[in-house]
Motif scaffolding. Structure first.
Motif, mmCIF file in Angstrom:
data_model
loop_
_atom_site.group_PDB
_atom_site.id
_atom_site.type_symbol
_atom_site.label_atom_id
_atom_site.label_comp_id
_atom_site.label_asym_id
_atom_site.label_seq_id
_atom_site.Cartn_x
_atom_site.Cartn_y
_atom_site.Cartn_z
ATOM 1 N N LYS A 61 0.880 -1.087 -0.068
ATOM 2 C CA LYS A 61 -0.094 -0.103 -0.030
ATOM 3 C C LYS A 61 0.866 1.188 0.030
ATOM 4 O O LYS A 61 0.567 2.162 -0.587
ATOM 5 N N ARG A 62 1.632 1.264 0.916
ATOM 6 C CA ARG A 62 2.964 2.383 0.844
ATOM 7 C C ARG A 62 3.557 2.677 -0.280
ATOM 8 O O ARG A 62 3.722 3.822 -0.789
ATOM 9 N N PHE A 63 4.213 1.558 -0.982
ATOM 10 C CA PHE A 63 5.108 1.787 -2.113
ATOM 11 C C PHE A 63 4.517 1.550 -3.511
ATOM 12 O O PHE A 63 5.023 2.333 -4.406
ATOM 13 N N LEU A 64 3.520 0.844 -3.407
ATOM 14 C CA LEU A 64 2.716 0.416 -4.838
ATOM 15 C C LEU A 64 1.497 1.276 -5.189
ATOM 16 O O LEU A 64 0.714 1.144 -6.149
ATOM 17 N N LEU A 76 10.230 -7.878 -9.811
ATOM 18 C CA LEU A 76 10.927 -6.981 -9.117
ATOM 19 C C LEU A 76 12.516 -6.882 -9.312
ATOM 20 O O LEU A 76 12.899 -5.731 -9.547
ATOM 21 N N PHE A 77 13.037 -7.991 -9.836
ATOM 22 C CA PHE A 77 14.624 -7.847 -10.088
ATOM 23 C C PHE A 77 14.914 -7.868 -11.411
ATOM 24 O O PHE A 77 16.100 -7.191 -11.541
ATOM 25 N N GLU A 78 14.039 -8.206 -12.359
ATOM 26 C CA GLU A 78 14.363 -8.252 -13.790
ATOM 27 C C GLU A 78 13.373 -7.283 -14.630
ATOM 28 O O GLU A 78 13.929 -6.900 -15.850
ATOM 29 N N ARG A 79 12.342 -6.999 -14.305
ATOM 30 C CA ARG A 79 11.427 -5.993 -14.971
ATOM 31 C C ARG A 79 10.651 -5.124 -14.181
ATOM 32 O O ARG A 79 9.574 -5.054 -14.401
ATOM 33 N N PRO A 80 11.334 -4.483 -13.472
ATOM 34 C CA PRO A 80 10.646 -3.235 -12.575
ATOM 35 C C PRO A 80 10.043 -2.401 -13.412
ATOM 36 O O PRO A 80 8.822 -1.621 -12.971
ATOM 37 N N TYR A 81 10.381 -1.957 -14.653
ATOM 38 C CA TYR A 81 9.844 -0.939 -15.303
ATOM 39 C C TYR A 81 8.526 -1.281 -15.992
ATOM 40 O O TYR A 81 7.795 -0.605 -16.473
ATOM 41 N N LEU A 87 7.622 2.136 -8.217
ATOM 42 C CA LEU A 87 9.256 2.026 -7.666
ATOM 43 C C LEU A 87 10.296 2.755 -8.358
ATOM 44 O O LEU A 87 11.175 3.317 -7.760
ATOM 45 N N VAL A 88 10.247 2.553 -9.626
ATOM 46 C CA VAL A 88 11.372 3.221 -10.468
ATOM 47 C C VAL A 88 11.214 4.568 -10.712
ATOM 48 O O VAL A 88 11.836 5.104 -11.363
ATOM 49 N N LYS A 89 10.134 5.112 -10.281
ATOM 50 C CA LYS A 89 10.052 6.836 -10.629
ATOM 51 C C LYS A 89 9.725 7.359 -9.013
ATOM 52 O O LYS A 89 8.754 7.555 -8.704
ATOM 53 N N PRO A 90 10.746 7.797 -8.461
ATOM 54 C CA PRO A 90 12.250 7.738 -8.874
ATOM 55 C C PRO A 90 12.986 6.390 -8.317
ATOM 56 O O PRO A 90 12.295 5.693 -7.658
ATOM 57 N N ARG A 91 13.892 5.881 -9.381
ATOM 58 C CA ARG A 91 14.346 4.600 -9.060
ATOM 59 C C ARG A 91 14.954 4.413 -7.797
ATOM 60 O O ARG A 91 14.601 3.059 -7.340
#
Length: 278
Positions: A61-64, A76-81, A87-91
């Motif tokens: 809830k907090r991060f996503l 999460l580790f291979e296709r975060p974009y 999460l990736v904005k900002p990275r």
């Protein structure tokens, strides 16, 4: 049934229950040239499950922005974009997310059992040469999965005996191969095993493990999410990143791997926290 067995049985009837969650990483088929196969198990006490679900939902809830978003470690580790854009904005939020996830895994109540097969060793032992569509009827090409599954069920039964409890198994679906684990679960209840091999835990498996559930990846389940983390992190720790697929710094893998090993319930003479099955 003797007095001790009767007492244990009556205790089990008081609903002391544990769940065993199972997921895998790597390809178990011996024809696939990959060198490692990993099966991860996570044990959670029934009354603790809601605690774990709560922590994971608050994290998401907090991060996503969505507490029912599924944590899938490969994404999460291979296709975060593709799957974790928030999460990736900002990275840098990826690092914060994984650090918070690791903190949760350090503190919530669960136990892990990690199993792996070195397929190169197994092929050498069987004098088996991998090749496309090789279907030698004398060799179970899914033997890696069979060995790990039977070992995991056996260890879970031993754990339930030690806790005087009953249990259920929840396994991540293997898509069109779900019947394979069902077959091995049935096999674990038999004594003797094929080849006239003694199975000393057959009775315990029959009496203490009451239910097997197969869950698809669309179901958000904290136990399966942790099992997914355990299997992926262990697999990457064993084989590295030969295909340069990782989009996250490697130290995050090492940190999570150290954390999940701290919660291992396996008794291994070598002291190693993950069990190699041969």
């Amino acid at each position: 049934m003797d007095i001790k067995q009767l007492l244990d049985y009556n205790i089990c009837r008081k609903n002391i229950k544990y769940y065993l969650f199972i997921d895998e990483s790597g390809e178990s088929c011996l024809n696939y040239l990959g060198s490692k196969f990993v099966l991860a198990t996570v044990i959670i006490k029934q009354e603790d499950f809601i605690i774990i679900e709560g922590y994971l939902r608050l994290l998401k809830k907090r991060f996503l922005g969505d507490d029912f978003k599924l944590i899938h470690t490969t994404d999460l580790f291979e296709r975060p974009y593709q799957n974790y854009r928030k999460l990736v904005k900002p990275r840098s939020r990826i690092s914060y997310f994984i650090n918070e996830l690791n903190s949760i895994l350090l503190n919530i109540p669960y136990k892990t059992g990690i199993y792996f097969v070195d397929k190169n060793k197994l092929r050498t032992k069987l004098s088996y040469v991998p090749r496309k569509k090789n279907k030698n009827p004398s060799v179970n090409i899914d033997l890696s999965y069979e060995l790990c599954s039977l070992e995991a069920i056996k260890d879970f039964a031993k754990f339930l005996v030690s806790e005087k409890a009953s249990g259920e198994i929840v396994i991540e679906s293997r898509q069109h191969q779900d019947g394979t684990f069902v077959k091995y679960f049935d096999l674990s209840k038999k004594n003797p095993l094929p080849g006239n091999i003694v199975n000393p835990l057959a009775v315990e498996v029959r009496e203490r493990i009451h239910t097997l559930t197969i869950s698809t990846k669309k179901v958000v389940n904290g136990g399966l999410e942790i099992a997914d983390i355990c299997s992926y992190v262990t697999y990457r720790s064993l084989i590295g990143d030969p295909g340069n697929r990782l989009k996250i710094q490697e130290y995050h893998l090492k940190t999570l791997f150290a954390t999940i090993k701290k919660n291992s319930y396996l008794v291994i003479p070598s002291g190693r926290k993950i069990k190699e099955v041969t």
